[in-house]
Scaffold this active site. Sequence first.
Site, short mmCIF file in Angstrom:
data_model
loop_
_atom_site.label_atom_id
_atom_site.label_comp_id
_atom_site.label_asym_id
_atom_site.label_seq_id
_atom_site.Cartn_x
_atom_site.Cartn_y
_atom_site.Cartn_z
N ASP A 35 1.10 -0.95 0.31
CA ASP A 35 0.26 0.11 0.05
C ASP A 35 0.61 1.72 -0.18
OD1 ASP A 35 1.06 0.37 2.77
OD2 ASP A 35 -1.11 0.10 3.40
N ASP A 49 -7.71 -7.50 -0.56
CA ASP A 49 -6.80 -6.98 0.83
C ASP A 49 -7.49 -7.06 1.98
OD1 ASP A 49 -6.02 -4.73 2.66
OD2 ASP A 49 -5.96 -4.39 -0.16
N CYS A 64 -13.42 -28.96 4.31
CA CYS A 64 -12.78 -28.50 4.22
C CYS A 64 -11.34 -29.10 4.39
CB CYS A 64 -12.52 -27.15 6.29
SG CYS A 64 -11.02 -25.96 5.28
N CYS A 115 -8.06 -27.81 4.64
CA CYS A 115 -6.99 -27.20 5.30
C CYS A 115 -6.54 -27.81 6.49
CB CYS A 115 -7.11 -26.07 6.28
SG CYS A 115 -8.11 -25.95 8.07
N CYS A 157 -7.98 -28.68 9.42
CA CYS A 157 -9.06 -29.77 10.13
C CYS A 157 -8.48 -30.64 9.33
CB CYS A 157 -10.59 -28.82 8.31
SG CYS A 157 -11.42 -27.65 9.03
N HIS A 178 -6.88 -21.70 8.95
CA HIS A 178 -7.98 -21.88 8.32
C HIS A 178 -8.76 -21.17 7.97
CE1 HIS A 178 -11.96 -23.96 8.48
NE2 HIS A 178 -12.65 -22.39 9.32
#
Length: 389
Positions: free
Chosen positions: A94, A281, A328, A330, A333, A359
Amino acid sequence: MSLFSFKIVGKDLKTKARAGVIKTPHGIIKTPAFSPVATRASVRTLSPEDLKDARTQVVLANTYHLYLKPGLEVIEKFGGFANFMKWEGPTITDSGGYQVSFLWSKGEEDEARVVKIDDKGALFKSYLDGSLHLLTPEKSIEIQKILGADIIMALDEPQSLNMPKKLAKEAFLRTLKWEERSFLAWQKLNKKGEFQALYGIVQGDLNKKLRRQSLDFVLSLGFPGIAIGGEAIGSDPKITSEALNTISDILPDEKPVHALGLGGGPEGIFEAIARGIDTFDNTGITRMARTGLLFIHPEDGGKRSNKFRLDIKKSAFKSDEKPLSKVCNCYSCLNFSRAYICHLLTSGEILGLRLATIHNVFFINNLMNQIRDSIINGDFVDLKKKWLG
């Protein structure tokens, strides 16, 4: 020849949603895409490998914070913040405009502003030692050049929703001046155009006339990309939609569009993408994870009323053997129960922060992949309905 480009590979016929590919010197970004925020060259609790495993394509770092610490000399020694943090993919920075526009501290009056803003630039005090610094459009571009991101932002003065009309108008007009100076400074430092792509920032709050004027100005200068800014974008999905409705019908196909600080979880994401947003973002997604607010899919009971999230720290989960989400994939999980993550977070264990953050980042990145596929396959509206009703 520029190493930055954008190409649309699919469009939804009923909305402004689009799937594309952004090419950067450090790889491609398949859009729509989410960029976790690595404020100080770090996404809190996660390693670069964690980010990669969570399907992250791009990260955004903060110009203001990295300028103050560790400082440009250190970052330049490492060849940019990406190499400093060992992130090998595309990057964004930014401009620092948001931070210096909304800095507050205790002074003679409560919440006295510590920054002076005029057409020259923004004068602010370092939170580290109180030293004075002047951030100008030229200085912001110079800093971002050293930070070495693939995508950088023009300096702007964001508008808040409650800003007095006089100050809002001054901020809007000042942003136009700063953008032009940013563009000229970027041209001088990047003469061959082979490294960083500069995005012009569209301001104007909820005012259609101002938003369109701002977009027209950005397009007239020839910025490679467009960013949509202002507090309206980081607020609730309804206000974000109102802000994007002012310009969604005139966004060009040939330039990528980034939403700065887009808020709202899945609700805000769907509404923004339906209005032409390619990348965004967000700090809230990882911040919520650290407080125990974790995203869940419709299959897990996620819906508008609970904002697609559960509070894993609640006692109801202390003996729950199920994973955070049954759909999920991930790391968290696949390997741990709700009970264990509840235990870690309520016990103050650092591992809990990491598992929760993995997660949430994976969840959003996976959602973006689903949305991209739905746009290409012509199913975006159906997917949106499945989630939002």
